[in-house]
Design an enzyme around this catalytic site. Sequence first.
Site, PDB file in Angstrom:
ATOM      1  N   LYS A  14      45.138  35.551  32.829  1.00 42.45           N
ATOM      2  CA  LYS A  14      46.154  34.842  33.591  1.00 42.45           C
ATOM      3  C   LYS A  14      47.304  34.005  33.115  1.00 42.45           C
ATOM      4  O   LYS A  14      48.509  34.089  32.991  1.00 42.45           O
ATOM      5  CB  LYS A  14      45.553  34.373  34.973  1.00 42.45           C
ATOM      6  CG  LYS A  14      44.619  35.274  35.683  1.00 42.45           C
ATOM      7  CD  LYS A  14      44.082  34.534  37.039  1.00 42.45           C
ATOM      8  CE  LYS A  14      43.224  33.374  36.702  1.00 42.45           C
ATOM      9  NZ  LYS A  14      41.829  33.824  36.096  1.00 42.45           N
ATOM     10  N   ARG A  91      42.427  31.012  45.087  1.00 44.11           N
ATOM     11  CA  ARG A  91      41.028  31.646  44.754  1.00 44.11           C
ATOM     12  C   ARG A  91      40.120  31.677  45.707  1.00 44.11           C
ATOM     13  O   ARG A  91      39.057  32.077  45.466  1.00 44.11           O
ATOM     14  CB  ARG A  91      40.334  30.651  43.696  1.00 44.11           C
ATOM     15  CG  ARG A  91      40.757  30.884  42.073  1.00 44.11           C
ATOM     16  CD  ARG A  91      40.255  29.806  41.187  1.00 44.11           C
ATOM     17  NE  ARG A  91      39.866  30.063  40.032  1.00 44.11           N
ATOM     18  CZ  ARG A  91      40.658  29.996  38.949  1.00 44.11           C
ATOM     19  NH1 ARG A  91      41.746  29.419  38.796  1.00 44.11           N
ATOM     20  NH2 ARG A  91      40.031  30.408  37.824  1.00 44.11           N
ATOM     21  N   ARG A 130      37.400  31.454  23.137  1.00 47.09           N
ATOM     22  CA  ARG A 130      38.437  30.414  23.364  1.00 47.09           C
ATOM     23  C   ARG A 130      37.853  28.815  23.222  1.00 47.09           C
ATOM     24  O   ARG A 130      38.477  28.031  22.854  1.00 47.09           O
ATOM     25  CB  ARG A 130      39.082  30.537  24.913  1.00 47.09           C
ATOM     26  CG  ARG A 130      40.315  29.588  25.179  1.00 47.09           C
ATOM     27  CD  ARG A 130      40.680  29.752  26.634  1.00 47.09           C
ATOM     28  NE  ARG A 130      39.998  29.694  27.544  1.00 47.09           N
ATOM     29  CZ  ARG A 130      40.167  29.839  28.976  1.00 47.09           C
ATOM     30  NH1 ARG A 130      41.250  30.451  29.206  1.00 47.09           N
ATOM     31  NH2 ARG A 130      39.222  30.047  29.832  1.00 47.09           N
ATOM     32  N   ARG A 136      37.434  22.910  25.911  1.00 48.82           N
ATOM     33  CA  ARG A 136      37.088  22.837  27.630  1.00 48.82           C
ATOM     34  C   ARG A 136      35.552  22.833  27.570  1.00 48.82           C
ATOM     35  O   ARG A 136      35.139  23.762  26.801  1.00 48.82           O
ATOM     36  CB  ARG A 136      37.751  24.136  28.236  1.00 48.82           C
ATOM     37  CG  ARG A 136      39.092  23.837  28.481  1.00 48.82           C
ATOM     38  CD  ARG A 136      39.880  24.973  29.086  1.00 48.82           C
ATOM     39  NE  ARG A 136      39.235  25.669  30.123  1.00 48.82           N
ATOM     40  CZ  ARG A 136      39.862  26.606  30.728  1.00 48.82           C
ATOM     41  NH1 ARG A 136      41.051  27.161  30.655  1.00 48.82           N
ATOM     42  NH2 ARG A 136      38.952  27.108  31.915  1.00 48.82           N
ATOM     43  N   ARG A 148      30.809  30.737  36.383  1.00 44.63           N
ATOM     44  CA  ARG A 148      32.359  31.105  36.891  1.00 44.63           C
ATOM     45  C   ARG A 148      32.621  32.320  37.353  1.00 44.63           C
ATOM     46  O   ARG A 148      33.362  32.543  38.368  1.00 44.63           O
ATOM     47  CB  ARG A 148      33.262  30.624  35.751  1.00 44.63           C
ATOM     48  CG  ARG A 148      33.354  28.995  35.527  1.00 44.63           C
ATOM     49  CD  ARG A 148      33.991  28.804  34.139  1.00 44.63           C
ATOM     50  NE  ARG A 148      35.325  29.075  33.704  1.00 44.63           N
ATOM     51  CZ  ARG A 148      35.817  28.948  32.851  1.00 44.63           C
ATOM     52  NH1 ARG A 148      35.409  28.750  31.667  1.00 44.63           N
ATOM     53  NH2 ARG A 148      37.310  29.471  32.816  1.00 44.63           N
TER      54      ARG A 148
HETATM   55  P1  B4P Z   1      43.272  33.129  29.978  1.00 44.64           P
HETATM   56  O1  B4P Z   1      44.650  33.785  29.967  1.00 44.64           O
HETATM   57  O2  B4P Z   1      43.509  31.607  29.199  1.00 44.64           O
HETATM   58  O3  B4P Z   1      42.650  33.000  30.982  1.00 44.64           O
HETATM   59  P2  B4P Z   1      42.749  32.809  32.518  1.00 44.64           P
HETATM   60  O4  B4P Z   1      42.311  33.706  33.466  1.00 44.64           O
HETATM   61  O5  B4P Z   1      44.073  31.797  32.634  1.00 44.64           O
HETATM   62  O6  B4P Z   1      41.618  31.410  32.614  1.00 44.64           O
HETATM   63  P3  B4P Z   1      40.643  30.826  33.552  1.00 44.64           P
HETATM   64  O7  B4P Z   1      40.428  31.474  34.758  1.00 44.64           O
HETATM   65  O8  B4P Z   1      39.399  30.579  32.786  1.00 44.64           O
HETATM   66  O9  B4P Z   1      40.732  29.280  33.879  1.00 44.64           O
HETATM   67  P4  B4P Z   1      41.586  28.143  34.890  1.00 44.64           P
HETATM   68  O10 B4P Z   1      42.426  27.377  34.162  1.00 44.64           O
HETATM   69  O11 B4P Z   1      42.498  29.099  35.784  1.00 44.64           O
HETATM   70  O12 B4P Z   1      42.792  33.971  28.723  1.00 44.64           O
HETATM   71  C1  B4P Z   1      41.379  33.761  28.457  1.00 44.64           C
HETATM   72  C2  B4P Z   1      41.353  34.079  26.656  1.00 44.64           C
HETATM   73  O13 B4P Z   1      41.398  35.382  26.480  1.00 44.64           O
HETATM   74  C3  B4P Z   1      42.350  33.481  25.862  1.00 44.64           C
HETATM   75  O14 B4P Z   1      41.759  32.911  25.044  1.00 44.64           O
HETATM   76  C4  B4P Z   1      43.357  34.499  25.681  1.00 44.64           C
HETATM   77  O15 B4P Z   1      43.696  34.214  24.305  1.00 44.64           O
HETATM   78  C5  B4P Z   1      42.262  35.560  25.577  1.00 44.64           C
HETATM   79  N1  B4P Z   1      43.181  37.037  26.159  1.00 44.64           N
HETATM   80  C6  B4P Z   1      44.004  37.030  27.009  1.00 44.64           C
HETATM   81  N2  B4P Z   1      44.434  38.371  26.971  1.00 44.64           N
HETATM   82  C7  B4P Z   1      43.811  39.085  26.026  1.00 44.64           C
HETATM   83  C8  B4P Z   1      43.989  40.340  25.656  1.00 44.64           C
HETATM   84  N3  B4P Z   1      44.824  41.328  26.148  1.00 44.64           N
HETATM   85  N4  B4P Z   1      43.244  40.864  24.795  1.00 44.64           N
HETATM   86  C9  B4P Z   1      42.280  39.830  23.939  1.00 44.64           C
HETATM   87  N5  B4P Z   1      42.093  38.302  24.328  1.00 44.64           N
HETATM   88  C10 B4P Z   1      42.925  37.847  25.226  1.00 44.64           C
HETATM   89  O16 B4P Z   1      40.456  27.517  35.939  1.00 44.64           O
HETATM   90  C11 B4P Z   1      39.458  26.874  35.107  1.00 44.64           C
HETATM   91  C12 B4P Z   1      38.608  26.077  36.116  1.00 44.64           C
HETATM   92  O17 B4P Z   1      39.527  25.275  37.190  1.00 44.64           O
HETATM   93  C13 B4P Z   1      37.950  26.933  37.522  1.00 44.64           C
HETATM   94  O18 B4P Z   1      36.808  27.406  36.885  1.00 44.64           O
HETATM   95  C14 B4P Z   1      37.806  26.088  38.557  1.00 44.64           C
HETATM   96  O19 B4P Z   1      36.702  25.062  38.432  1.00 44.64           O
HETATM   97  C15 B4P Z   1      39.044  25.119  38.555  1.00 44.64           C
HETATM   98  N6  B4P Z   1      40.106  25.793  39.341  1.00 44.64           N
HETATM   99  C16 B4P Z   1      41.481  26.199  38.937  1.00 44.64           C
HETATM  100  N7  B4P Z   1      42.092  26.717  39.961  1.00 44.64           N
HETATM  101  C17 B4P Z   1      41.510  26.502  41.283  1.00 44.64           C
HETATM  102  C18 B4P Z   1      41.576  27.010  42.488  1.00 44.64           C
HETATM  103  N8  B4P Z   1      42.891  27.455  42.702  1.00 44.64           N
HETATM  104  N9  B4P Z   1      40.730  26.491  43.519  1.00 44.64           N
HETATM  105  C19 B4P Z   1      39.511  26.100  43.043  1.00 44.64           C
HETATM  106  N10 B4P Z   1      39.391  25.719  41.844  1.00 44.64           N
HETATM  107  C20 B4P Z   1      40.034  26.020  40.735  1.00 44.64           C
END
Ligand code: B4P
Length: 199
Positions: A14, A91, A130, A136, A148
């Site tokens: 995302k 979420r 990551r 983190r 998670r």
């Molecule tokens: P990212 O792009 O970093 O992953 P994400 O889905 O955005 O992150 P996440 O859900 O973990 O975290 P968030 O901050 O929202 O990609 C992950 C990795 O994959 C990266 O290293 C990237 O390089 C790699 N990658 C991406 N695309 C790729 C591909 N095509 N091929 C190979 N590799 C690839 O949330 C963190 C915490 O915050 C949650 O657990 C929760 O506690 C809290 N939180 C956030 N929003 C909330 C909400 N709305 N409600 C309640 N809690 C919340």
Amino acid sequence: MINLILFGPPGSGKGTQAEHLKEHFQLLHISTGDLLRNEIANGTKLGMEAKQFMDAGQLVPDEVVIGMLGGAVDQSRSMGKRGIIFDGFPRTTAQALALEHLLADKGTAVSVVLSLVVEEEELTQRILKRGLTSGRSDDNDIDTIRRRVQEYRTKTEPVAGFYKDRDLLVEIEGVGAIEQITQALMNAVNAYSSKHSDG
Ligand code: B4P
């Protein structure tokens, strides 16, 4: 406005895809994960409360997250953006309802929900990788990562049904070259924003 939601399990890309889409469509990028980490870094009361949940791999309570987004539409308009990209929000169904009201109050709505589909083993591998550089605490421990994903399955996945009922959900394969996934997302945004954009 064009208001996009990037939806999917932790590690589905995302945040990665939001960086590309925000430039292309000139959108304000709102990542609730980044906002929460910012609060933690600044040592605020909200940040301290959120940290306990994040470190345990749990969702932060709805009222805390929803409270952070009140000014989003005004901020996007004052910056001259065409809309907002919500990354990691909503979420829970309560958050989805809150977002619907927040946007309706400002005379706008969600244009499309882009759901990135990635299977569990790939998610775990990406997050652990990551974790080597992200600093983190929720990226380093396999049990926290599994929690998670579990939180996603029980609390977040039902939100897909909420948007499916509104004919706003598009599933996109989230495995493969990042640029190809970006292109598939852009195609979906172009198709849907002509249907659901509010000028
Ligand atoms: P990212 O792009 O970093 O992953 P994400 O889905 O955005 O992150 P996440 O859900 O973990 O975290 P968030 O901050 O929202 O990609 C992950 C990795 O994959 C990266 O290293 C990237 O390089 C790699 N990658 C991406 N695309 C790729 C591909 N095509 N091929 C190979 N590799 C690839 O949330 C963190 C915490 O915050 C949650 O657990 C929760 O506690 C809290 N939180 C956030 N929003 C909330 C909400 N709305 N409600 C309640 N809690 C919340």
